[in-house]
Design an enzyme around this catalytic site. Sequence first.
Site, PDB file in Angstrom:
ATOM      1  N   HIS A 185      28.229  35.327  38.929  1.00  0.00           N
ATOM      2  CA  HIS A 185      27.215  36.228  39.477  1.00  0.00           C
ATOM      3  C   HIS A 185      26.135  35.452  40.229  1.00  0.00           C
ATOM      4  O   HIS A 185      25.328  36.028  40.945  1.00  0.00           O
ATOM      5  CB  HIS A 185      26.565  37.017  38.332  1.00  0.00           C
ATOM      6  CG  HIS A 185      26.157  38.407  38.704  1.00  0.00           C
ATOM      7  ND1 HIS A 185      25.574  38.725  39.912  1.00  0.00           N
ATOM      8  CD2 HIS A 185      26.221  39.577  38.007  1.00  0.00           C
ATOM      9  CE1 HIS A 185      25.318  40.025  39.943  1.00  0.00           C
ATOM     10  NE2 HIS A 185      25.702  40.564  38.817  1.00  0.00           N
ATOM     11  N   ASP A 393      46.500  44.873  46.046  1.00  0.00           N
ATOM     12  CA  ASP A 393      47.965  44.723  46.137  1.00  0.00           C
ATOM     13  C   ASP A 393      48.299  43.303  46.584  1.00  0.00           C
ATOM     14  O   ASP A 393      48.045  42.921  47.724  1.00  0.00           O
ATOM     15  CB  ASP A 393      48.503  45.754  47.130  1.00  0.00           C
ATOM     16  CG  ASP A 393      50.019  45.709  47.282  1.00  0.00           C
ATOM     17  OD1 ASP A 393      50.660  44.862  46.628  1.00  0.00           O
ATOM     18  OD2 ASP A 393      50.555  46.513  48.070  1.00  0.00           O
TER      19      ASP A 393
END
Length: 453
Positions: A185, A393
Site C-alpha cells: 500500500h 483472465d
Amino acid sequence: MASIDQSPIGTTPENINKPFSATTISLPLVSIISEKLIKPSSPTPHTKRWHRLSLIDQAFSNSYIPFSLFYTKQQLDAISKNNNPTQISHLLEESLSKILSTYYPYAGRLKDNNVVDCNDTGAEFVEAQISCPISQTLNWHNSATEDLLFPQGLPWSNSADRGLVAVQLSYFNCGGIAISMCISHKIGDGCSGYNLFRDWSEITRDPNFSKPSLHYVEQSVFPPPSSGPFLSPLFMSNKHDCVQRRYIFSNEKLLHLKNRVAAESEVQNPTRTEVVSALIFKRAVAAAKANSGFFQPSSMVQAVDLRAQIGLPPNAIGNLLTICPTSITNEQSMTISKLVSEMRKSKELAYNRDNIFVALLLELANSKQEYHDNGPNAYQITSLVKFALHEIDFGWGKPTKVSIANGLNNKLAILMGNQSGGLDAFVTLSEQDMSVFERDPELLEFASLVPSC
C-alpha cells in the site's frame, strides 16, 4: 527471457549462491516448492532510480493488500492440455518480468519513508503445492485458506524489508491453481494494485499486448512537508480476534434493496455500494449492541478515489484517495435510507476538504507511529466494485473465485463484484459480534452467507 533470481527470498550476500531446497511450512497441507525474485525484463533507467513518495504515500503504512484468484483444472484444460506446473510457472514468471519493467517501483525496495529505490531487486515469487483439491477450498472461509494461499505472514502486515509485490502460485492436487498477490500500500492504493494485477494477466494472455502507459504521480499532487519525511505509521492489526465471512448479494436482491431505499428517502438512484454498505454497517452496529447491551455511537469510514476529482487518469499510480466518514450518534438514525443520505452528504464534503484530510494524516504520522483506524467504533467499508477482479483472465478464462485474506481488523467489510453480476461482501468482525451478525434476519433477507465446508 525473464530475469529471475533463483536464490531464496531474503538471502544475505554470503549465502546467495547456495541451493534452496523445498521445505514444508507449518501447515501440513502446504509444501513450498521454490522461492524466487523476478526482476524486470529490462533495467530501470538511471533517470527513474528514485521513486519519491507523496504525502499520502508517506502517511500509509507499508501494509500488503492480499488478493487471490482461483482457476480450476477444467479452465486450464479448455485452453491447453499441456498446462503442467512447469509451463504455468514459466509463463507467469516471464510475463511478470515483462510487466515489472513498466511497474518498476514495485520491483524496488523502500529506502526510507520518502523514497523507493528502484534498483530492480525484484518481486517475490513463491510456488507451493496444496495437498487437497481446489473444490474443497472454494467455499472455505478466507481465514481457513489464508495460510495456504499467501506468502507466509505477509497479508495486511507491516513490513519494510520485503519485496513490494509478492506472488504465490499454488497448485492443487486436482490440477487447479490459485494465483495470489500481496501488493504494498506504500506505493499505491487499490486502484494501483488492480491495474498491476490486470495488466500482468493481459500480458500473460497476449505476449503482444502493448505495455501500459502509466502516470506516476509521486510528489506532484501531494508534496511532503518541507521539514522532511515523517515516520511511516503502523496500522495495528487485531487479527487474533478477526472472523471473516463472505456474503453474496444477487442482482435481484440488490434491486429490491435499492428500490426500498429510494422509496424511503430523497436519495435519487442509490448505488449498489451505498445500500450494501449501509445495510452491513447497520447490522454490525446492531450486533455490537446485542453483545454489549447498549447502543454505541459509531462511524462508517469509506475511501474515496480522487483521480477524477483532481483530473488524473485511471492509470495514475499512487495513493490518490481521501476518507469519507459517516457518523451516527443516535439509534434512531440507524436506518438504511438515512445512512445512504448521510453518506452522500459526507462524500460531497470529502471532495472539498482534501487539505484537511492531508493535515489529519500529517498529524497522525507525526504524533505517533501506531494507530488503529479512526477510533474504536469505526467500521471501515471499502468498495472495490469498480475494479473487475472477477474478470482477470490470464488465458484460462475468468477466475472461478476471487478472495481476499482475512483481516486487517474486526470492523471491516470489503465489497467486490462477482461472476453473476452481483456483489460479494467480505465482512470481518470479532468472533462475538460475528456470531450475532451472521444470523441477522434483515441481513439474510438480502444476502446469502457462503457456508464453510
